[in-house]
Write an enzyme that holds these catalytic residues in place. Structure first.
Site, mmCIF file in Angstrom:
data_model
loop_
_atom_site.group_PDB
_atom_site.id
_atom_site.type_symbol
_atom_site.label_atom_id
_atom_site.label_comp_id
_atom_site.label_asym_id
_atom_site.label_seq_id
_atom_site.Cartn_x
_atom_site.Cartn_y
_atom_site.Cartn_z
ATOM 1 N N VAL A 146 -20.463 -0.087 -2.750
ATOM 2 C CA VAL A 146 -20.495 -1.512 -2.409
ATOM 3 C C VAL A 146 -21.780 -1.860 -1.642
ATOM 4 O O VAL A 146 -22.515 -2.785 -2.019
ATOM 5 C CB VAL A 146 -19.263 -1.924 -1.565
ATOM 6 N N GLY B 60 -23.971 1.698 5.551
ATOM 7 C CA GLY B 60 -23.209 2.329 4.468
ATOM 8 C C GLY B 60 -23.660 1.772 3.133
ATOM 9 O O GLY B 60 -23.357 0.637 2.789
ATOM 10 N N VAL B 61 -24.440 2.593 2.409
ATOM 11 C CA VAL B 61 -24.956 2.103 1.128
ATOM 12 C C VAL B 61 -24.377 2.939 -0.015
ATOM 13 O O VAL B 61 -25.088 3.518 -0.811
ATOM 14 C CB VAL B 61 -26.502 2.021 1.103
ATOM 15 N N GLY B 62 -23.046 2.965 -0.063
ATOM 16 C CA GLY B 62 -22.330 3.597 -1.168
ATOM 17 C C GLY B 62 -22.208 2.596 -2.294
ATOM 18 O O GLY B 62 -23.090 1.746 -2.498
ATOM 19 N N LYS C 276 0.871 -1.181 0.000
ATOM 20 C CA LYS C 276 0.000 0.000 0.000
ATOM 21 C C LYS C 276 0.898 1.218 0.000
ATOM 22 O O LYS C 276 2.027 1.151 0.519
ATOM 23 C CB LYS C 276 -0.867 0.011 1.280
#
Ligand code: NAD
Length: 358
Positions: free
Chosen positions: A193, A189-191, A88
């Site tokens: 993904v 969290g409904v972004g 990373k």
């Protein structure tokens, strides 16, 4: 070209210089570049992992994040049986606002970073992560001369498909062949993904409740799926069979485990557990936790399929194997009286030829 000068906090240091195989600092005065590349482990192949572009309170914090996320990528690739190590990198904003996408300054910054990545001779392969864009990877590749994964396809639907496969496998393990049918699933969290996870669970016969700090987004999805919404912070405590964290990290803590009604936790958010000891506490509470680095590997599988020339069917089949892997891990964990996290780390240890402890 405008010269950007960035003050570097001189007193900062890399707190754990030996945490990764290599931790490389990159400095360029002309572009203001301050970046850290962490190559955690290359046993299985070159280190692949995204480039984060954001502000950090210190160099120490930036290095720690790069090293920690690189180690998670090692586990993710090992469990997904991909030929990559873990890596990373972080490009530090140093308190400034991000350079505008498409600006010459941003182009120069990522071109220079690309030159530094190229010096790793392919040992580090960057990809998109928080704060970076596909065009930054193209700059790293085309102007910096480094290998970069910049597939035009968004990995999010594949990540969601993998999370759903993981969730389904855990539900089948618990409830038998019916899987998710008739269960209650709450998605936090409904972004890109989480919304797709919610749709897939709904299509599988689950009743879905969604939560998001963006309440308009949550309401719209609930209306689409005939479901309900719950306050974003209350999502883990909503009465449900499955809790799917798809937003922020460390939502499961030792303190809140007793308040989580779900029997299964499977989601996309990296670092779901506040600390590794939570895995044992979840097991004692009778909650099956699917490790995030197992459930959320669909995106890296898709990236690998893209660079390997796989057909769509091959890629989807490889993503769906995440479900089989979860079944195997849960079976092993049960047989040995250990947590699914410990079973996953056993598997990673075998693949990497060294013991990985939580
Ligand atoms: P996203 O930015 O598209 O969506 C995140 C959603 O979470 C947004 O709708 C946001 O409003 C909401 N949110 C933010 N804070 C919240 C909170 N405290 N409570 C409830 N909702 C909150 O991100 P994404 O791409 O969908 O990724 C979701 C998670 O999955 C992240 O943790 C990410 O690191 C992880 N992940 C994503 C991928 C991928 O392919 N996108 C792959 C692996 C892991």
């Amino acid at each position: 070209m405008t010269t950007v000068t960035t003050p570097t906090p001189m007193s900062d240091s890399i707190a754990e210089p030996w945490a990764s195989e290599q931790t490389i600092t990159c400095r360029d005065e002309r572009t203001g570049l301050r970046a850290i590349i962490a190559i955690d482990d290359t046993t299985l192949g070159p280190g692949f992992g995204g480039v984060r572009y954001r502000a950090y309170p210190s160099t120490t914090a930036a290095a720690r994040e790069a090293q920690r996320l690189a180690a998670a990528m090692t586990l993710k690739h090992a469990l997904a049986e991909l030929p990559y190590g873990g890596a990373k990198s972080v490009v530090m904003l140093d308190g400034r606002t991000p350079l505008a996408p498409g600006s010459p300054e941003r182009g120069a910054l990522f071109a220079r970073f690309g030159e530094m990545i190229a010096r790793t001779a392919g040992t580090y392969i960057p990809g998109v992560d928080m704060g970076t864009l596909l065009e930054d990877m193209q700059t790293i590749r085309d102007e910096g001369g480094a290998r970069a994964f910049c597939d035009e396809v968004s990995p999010s639907p594949f990540t969601a498909r993998g999370v759903h496969a993981a969730m389904r496998a855990a539900a089948v393990h618990h409830h038998g062949v019916g899987g998710l049918a008739g269960t209650e699933v709450v998605v936090q969290g409904v972004g890109s993904v989480g919304a797709e996870v919610a749709r897939l669970a709904h299509a599988d016969g689950a009743r879905v409740t969604v939560a998001d700090v963006d309440t308009v987004r949550a309401e719209a999805l609930a209306a689409e799926l005939g479901g309900r919404t719950v306050d974003a912070r209350q999502a883990p405590f909503h009465p449900a069979d499955v809790f799917s964290p798809c937003a922020v990290a460390r939502v499961v803590t030792r303190e809140n485990i007793g308040r989580i009604p779900a029997r299964i936790i499977a989601g996309a958010a990296n670092d779901t557990l506040d600390e590794p000891g939570c895995a044992e506490a979840l097991r004692e509470a009778g909650i099956t936790f699917v490790p995030d680095f197992v459930a959320n590997a669909g995106g890296v599988v898709q990236v690998h399929g893209g660079v390997s020339g796989w057909s769509d069917a091959q890629t989807l089949a490889a993503v769906d194997r995440i479900g089989d892997r979860v079944t195997e891990l849960l079976t092993t964990a049960e047989a040995q009286g250990i947590t699914p996290l410990a079973a996953a780390l056993q598997r990673a240890s075998a693949a990497l030829g060294r013991e990985i402890l939580t």
